[in-house]
Scaffold this motif. Structure first.
Motif, PDB file in Angstrom:
ATOM      1  N   UNK A  75      29.177  -6.197   8.781  1.00 15.68           N
ATOM      2  CA  UNK A  75      28.119  -7.208   8.763  1.00 15.68           C
ATOM      3  C   UNK A  75      27.039  -6.947   9.803  1.00 15.68           C
ATOM      4  N   UNK A  76      27.431  -6.678  11.051  1.00 12.07           N
ATOM      5  CA  UNK A  76      26.460  -6.501  12.131  1.00 12.07           C
ATOM      6  C   UNK A  76      26.699  -5.207  12.898  1.00 12.07           C
ATOM      7  N   UNK A  98      31.289  -5.960  25.875  1.00  9.33           N
ATOM      8  CA  UNK A  98      31.219  -6.075  24.415  1.00  9.33           C
ATOM      9  C   UNK A  98      32.399  -5.346  23.766  1.00  9.33           C
ATOM     10  N   UNK A  99      32.720  -4.170  24.302  1.00 16.53           N
ATOM     11  CA  UNK A  99      33.848  -3.405  23.774  1.00 16.53           C
ATOM     12  C   UNK A  99      35.149  -4.189  23.898  1.00 16.53           C
ATOM     13  N   UNK A 107      31.201   3.752  18.168  1.00 17.75           N
ATOM     14  CA  UNK A 107      31.134   4.100  16.747  1.00 17.75           C
ATOM     15  C   UNK A 107      32.399   3.691  16.002  1.00 17.75           C
ATOM     16  N   UNK A 108      32.841   2.478  16.281  1.00 16.31           N
ATOM     17  CA  UNK A 108      34.012   1.942  15.588  1.00 16.31           C
ATOM     18  C   UNK A 108      33.705   0.548  15.038  1.00 16.31           C
ATOM     19  N   UNK A 109      34.237   0.236  13.861  1.00 13.45           N
ATOM     20  CA  UNK A 109      34.088  -1.117  13.300  1.00 13.45           C
ATOM     21  C   UNK A 109      35.271  -1.988  13.690  1.00 13.45           C
ATOM     22  N   UNK A 110      35.043  -3.280  13.736  1.00 14.15           N
ATOM     23  CA  UNK A 110      36.160  -4.195  13.955  1.00 14.15           C
ATOM     24  C   UNK A 110      37.004  -4.251  12.685  1.00 14.15           C
ATOM     25  N   UNK A 111      38.259  -4.663  12.843  1.00  6.36           N
ATOM     26  CA  UNK A 111      39.189  -4.666  11.714  1.00  6.36           C
ATOM     27  C   UNK A 111      38.706  -5.549  10.567  1.00  6.36           C
ATOM     28  N   UNK A 112      38.004  -6.643  10.898  1.00  7.40           N
ATOM     29  CA  UNK A 112      37.554  -7.559   9.852  1.00  7.40           C
ATOM     30  C   UNK A 112      36.204  -7.175   9.252  1.00  7.40           C
ATOM     31  N   UNK A 117      30.307  -1.228  16.808  1.00  8.12           N
ATOM     32  CA  UNK A 117      29.804  -1.038  18.167  1.00  8.12           C
ATOM     33  C   UNK A 117      29.396   0.411  18.391  1.00  8.12           C
ATOM     34  N   UNK A 118      28.241   0.581  19.041  1.00  7.76           N
ATOM     35  CA  UNK A 118      27.751   1.931  19.342  1.00  7.76           C
ATOM     36  C   UNK A 118      27.121   1.987  20.729  1.00  7.76           C
ATOM     37  N   UNK A 119      27.505   3.012  21.490  1.00 14.69           N
ATOM     38  CA  UNK A 119      26.810   3.339  22.744  1.00 14.69           C
ATOM     39  C   UNK A 119      25.568   4.137  22.375  1.00 14.69           C
ATOM     40  N   UNK A 120      24.410   3.658  22.788  1.00 18.78           N
ATOM     41  CA  UNK A 120      23.159   4.310  22.409  1.00 18.78           C
ATOM     42  C   UNK A 120      22.488   4.900  23.646  1.00 18.78           C
ATOM     43  N   UNK A 121      22.033   6.134  23.511  1.00 22.64           N
ATOM     44  CA  UNK A 121      21.463   6.837  24.654  1.00 22.64           C
ATOM     45  C   UNK A 121      20.107   6.288  25.081  1.00 22.64           C
TER      46      UNK A 121
END
Length: 224
Positions: A75-76, A98-99, A107-112, A117-121
Motif C-alpha cells: 500500500x505505502x 521506522x524499521x 527494501x522489505x515489505x511488511x507481512x501484511x 521500507x527503503x533506505x534512500x541515499x
C-alpha cells in the motif's frame, strides 16, 4: 502475470506522447508499476514492445533505477534519506525507529503488505533534512517520533498531508502520477517555503548573480 489489452493501449498512448517512442520507456514502467504494484518480466516485455526496444534494453532501465521494484511494494512506500546531510541531522535515527516500528529492513515489505521500507541515499531535499518520503511525497524535518506517528496515522486510515504536495494517497496512485503527471494535483500544498528561498533572498539583497556564460570558440567565430 498477463498484461491486459487496456494496459497495452495505455502504453501505446504514452509512446505517442514522445517524438521517439523509446523516450517514453520510464513513464511506461511507472504505469505498469501503478497497475501491478511492481515491475514484472511481463510488464517489462510489454513496455519494450511499446517503446520499440529489446526486452534486454527495457530490463536494463528497470534494474538500474531503484524506483522500479521487482517485488510487490504494497500500500505505502516509505523512503528514509540517510545521506550526509540527513544522516548528520538524524536520518539514521529516523530509519532505525521506522524499521523497528514496521519490523522490516531495507527494501522489505511488511507481512501484511501495508508498507515497504527503503533506505534512500538522497531525496534532494537537504534544506529540510532529515527527510522521509511516503509514496514519493515529502515529509520534511522529521524526527524518529514524528516519522513513527505518520506510519501510525496511515495504518489507522487517517488523512496525512505531505509537507510540499497533496495528501498521501497510496503507492500505486503516486506511480500513476509519474506516468501521467497532469493529474490536477500540482497546485496542492506549498511547493516552496521561506526556508528554501533564503539563498535567493540573500542573493537579491546583495546584488549577487551568476557569472555570464563564456562564449565558445564556435560562437565567437560566428559573431565575427
Amino acid at each position: 502475470m498477463a498484461i491486459s489489452e487496456s494496459t497495452r493501449e495505455q502504453l501505446q498512448q504514452l509512446a505517442a506522447r514522445y517524438p521517439r517512442p523509446r523516450s517514453g520507456l520510464m513513464p511506461m514502467l511507472h504505469l505498469v508499476q501503478s497497475l501491478e504494484g511492481e515491475v514484472t518480466p511481463e510488464g517489462i516485455a510489454a513496455c519494450a514492445e511499446a517503446a520499440g526496444v529489446s526486452p534486454a534494453e527495457a530490463t536494463a532501465v528497470a534494474s538500474f533505477y531503484t524506483m522500479y521494484k521487482r517485488r510487490p511494494v504494497g500500500t505505502h512506500h516509505i523512503g528514509v534519506c540517510i545521506n550526509t546531510m540527513c544522516g548528520l541531522l538524524g536520518g539514521d535515527a529516523v530509519y532505525d525507529a521506522v524499521s523497528e516500528r514496521l519490523g522490516v529492513g531495507n527494501n522489505e515489505p511488511t507481512a501484511d503488505g501495508g508498507f515497504w521500507l527503503e533506505r534512500i541515499e538522497c531525496q534532494a531535499a537537504c534544506t529540510h533534512a532529515p527527510v522521509m518520503t511516503v509514496d514519493w511525497e515529502y515529509m520534511d524535518d522529521v524526527t524518529p517520533a514524528s516519522a513513527v506517528d505518520i506510519i501510525d496515522r496511515l495504518e489507522r486510515g487517517e488523512t496525512v498531508q505531505s509537507t510540499r504536495g497533496p495528501a498521501i494517497r497510496d503507492f500505486r496512485a503516486s506511480e500513476h502520477t509519474l506516468a501521467y503527471p497532469d493529474d490536477g494535483l500540482a497546485a496542492e500544498g506549498t511547493p516552496v517555503d521561506e526556508k528554501m528561498l533564503v539563498g535567493l533572498k540573500v542573493a537579491k539583497e546583495r546584488g549577487m548573480s551568476a557569472p555570464a556564460v563564456p562564449a565558445t570558440p564556435a560562437a565567437a567565430g560566428q559573431e565575427g
